[in-house]
Design a protein around this motif. Structure first.
Motif, PDB file in Angstrom:
ATOM      1  N   CYS A  33       9.339  -9.223 -21.683  1.00 58.81           N
ATOM      2  CA  CYS A  33       8.606  -9.521 -20.389  1.00 58.81           C
ATOM      3  C   CYS A  33       8.747 -11.032 -20.197  1.00 58.81           C
ATOM      4  O   CYS A  33       7.837 -11.619 -19.696  1.00 58.81           O
ATOM      5  N   VAL A  51      12.871  -9.884 -17.709  1.00 54.06           N
ATOM      6  CA  VAL A  51      12.435 -10.512 -16.644  1.00 54.06           C
ATOM      7  C   VAL A  51      12.428 -11.952 -16.794  1.00 54.06           C
ATOM      8  O   VAL A  51      12.512 -12.580 -18.020  1.00 54.06           O
ATOM      9  N   ASN A  63      12.695 -11.772 -11.376  1.00 52.73           N
ATOM     10  CA  ASN A  63      11.076 -12.198 -11.367  1.00 52.73           C
ATOM     11  C   ASN A  63      10.360 -10.924 -11.836  1.00 52.73           C
ATOM     12  O   ASN A  63       9.270 -10.886 -12.559  1.00 52.73           O
ATOM     13  N   GLU A  64      10.846  -9.730 -11.487  1.00 56.81           N
ATOM     14  CA  GLU A  64      10.239  -8.486 -11.590  1.00 56.81           C
ATOM     15  C   GLU A  64      11.172  -7.304 -11.695  1.00 56.81           C
ATOM     16  O   GLU A  64      12.147  -7.516 -10.955  1.00 56.81           O
ATOM     17  N   GLN A  65      10.676  -6.260 -12.324  1.00 56.23           N
ATOM     18  CA  GLN A  65      11.652  -4.708 -12.270  1.00 56.23           C
ATOM     19  C   GLN A  65      10.709  -3.914 -12.276  1.00 56.23           C
ATOM     20  O   GLN A  65       9.910  -3.792 -13.065  1.00 56.23           O
ATOM     21  N   TYR A  77       6.363  -1.241 -14.314  1.00 57.75           N
ATOM     22  CA  TYR A  77       6.559  -2.439 -13.700  1.00 57.75           C
ATOM     23  C   TYR A  77       6.667  -3.668 -14.688  1.00 57.75           C
ATOM     24  O   TYR A  77       5.859  -3.782 -15.538  1.00 57.75           O
ATOM     25  N   THR A  79       7.215  -7.847 -15.449  1.00 60.06           N
ATOM     26  CA  THR A  79       6.955  -9.074 -14.910  1.00 60.06           C
ATOM     27  C   THR A  79       6.398  -9.919 -16.057  1.00 60.06           C
ATOM     28  O   THR A  79       5.841  -9.568 -17.129  1.00 60.06           O
ATOM     29  N   HIS A  80       6.685 -11.278 -15.972  1.00 55.40           N
ATOM     30  CA  HIS A  80       6.141 -12.061 -16.753  1.00 55.40           C
ATOM     31  C   HIS A  80       4.691 -12.381 -16.740  1.00 55.40           C
ATOM     32  O   HIS A  80       3.972 -12.274 -17.985  1.00 55.40           O
ATOM     33  N   ARG A  96      -0.229  -5.836  -7.259  1.00 49.65           N
ATOM     34  CA  ARG A  96       1.292  -5.712  -7.167  1.00 49.65           C
ATOM     35  C   ARG A  96       1.698  -4.307  -7.674  1.00 49.65           C
ATOM     36  O   ARG A  96       2.459  -3.942  -7.186  1.00 49.65           O
ATOM     37  N   PHE A 107       3.690  -7.106 -19.223  1.00 54.57           N
ATOM     38  CA  PHE A 107       4.002  -8.350 -18.916  1.00 54.57           C
ATOM     39  C   PHE A 107       3.304  -9.294 -20.048  1.00 54.57           C
ATOM     40  O   PHE A 107       3.037  -8.816 -21.305  1.00 54.57           O
TER      41      PHE A 107
END
Length: 173
Positions: A33, A51, A63-65, A77, A79-80, A96, A107
């Motif tokens: 993440c 990410v 930035n996201e996957q 999903y 993301t950091h 989101r 995350f």
């Protein structure tokens, strides 16, 4: 189905490689993440869906996957979290995740290990394997999901010992 989830390794290579070796035959997917601070094509990051975190400077990271894991049909999903202000609230991240149709949200950023079900979406922060916050153990997570979408999130210290008080069980769907 099992998924290995790590985050915030901040330059560690040995531990990421050891986790891959340990779990390569046990998990279907490995997720990082963000904040690896490593080259996206490094040996340590190979095999991880990864990410970009706020401390990552390799532009090869997204930035996201949104990842669909075929064996159970769930949408992950990844993301950091820094772009969604997760240290203050999960609300922006939840919005989101809803926009992209996610069932599971992975995350990091806060370095605080935990998992919770919010509006039928499972949120997982594996903590940090180098700089944990709010606990002394350096942590990562393993998510197990069965055919009925019953989920168990287990957290482990970097030496492989389970941390039972962090375990979360829930059902998605």
């Amino acid at each position: 189905m099992k998924v290995l989830i790590v985050s915030d390794s901040h330059g560690l290579t040995k531990d990421l490689i050891e986790l891959k070796k340990k779990y390569r035959t046990e998990v279907e997917t490995m997720i990082h993440c963000g904040d690896s601070e490593l080259d996206a094509h490094s040996e340590a990051m190979s095999s991880y869906i990864a990410v970009r975190g706020n401390c990552d400077f390799d532009s090869n990271y997204a930035n996201e996957q949104l990842v669909s894991i075929k064996s159970n049909g769930l949408a992950f999903y990844v993301t950091h979290g820094h772009l969604y202000n997760v240290k203050m609230s999960l609300m922006n991240l939840r919005y989101r995740a809803e926009e992209v149709g996610a069932n599971v949200v992975c995350f990091g950023h806060s370095h605080i290990a935990g998992a919770e079900l919010i509006d039928n979406m499972l949120f997982i922060n594996p903590g940090s394997i180098i700089l944990p916050r709010l606990r002394k153990e350096k942590t990562y997570a393993i998510l197990e999901v069965d055919e009925a979408k019953n989920c168990v999130v287990r957290f482990f210290s970097i030496d492989g010992k389970e941390i039972p008080q962090l375990m979360v069980e829930c059902k998605i769907g």
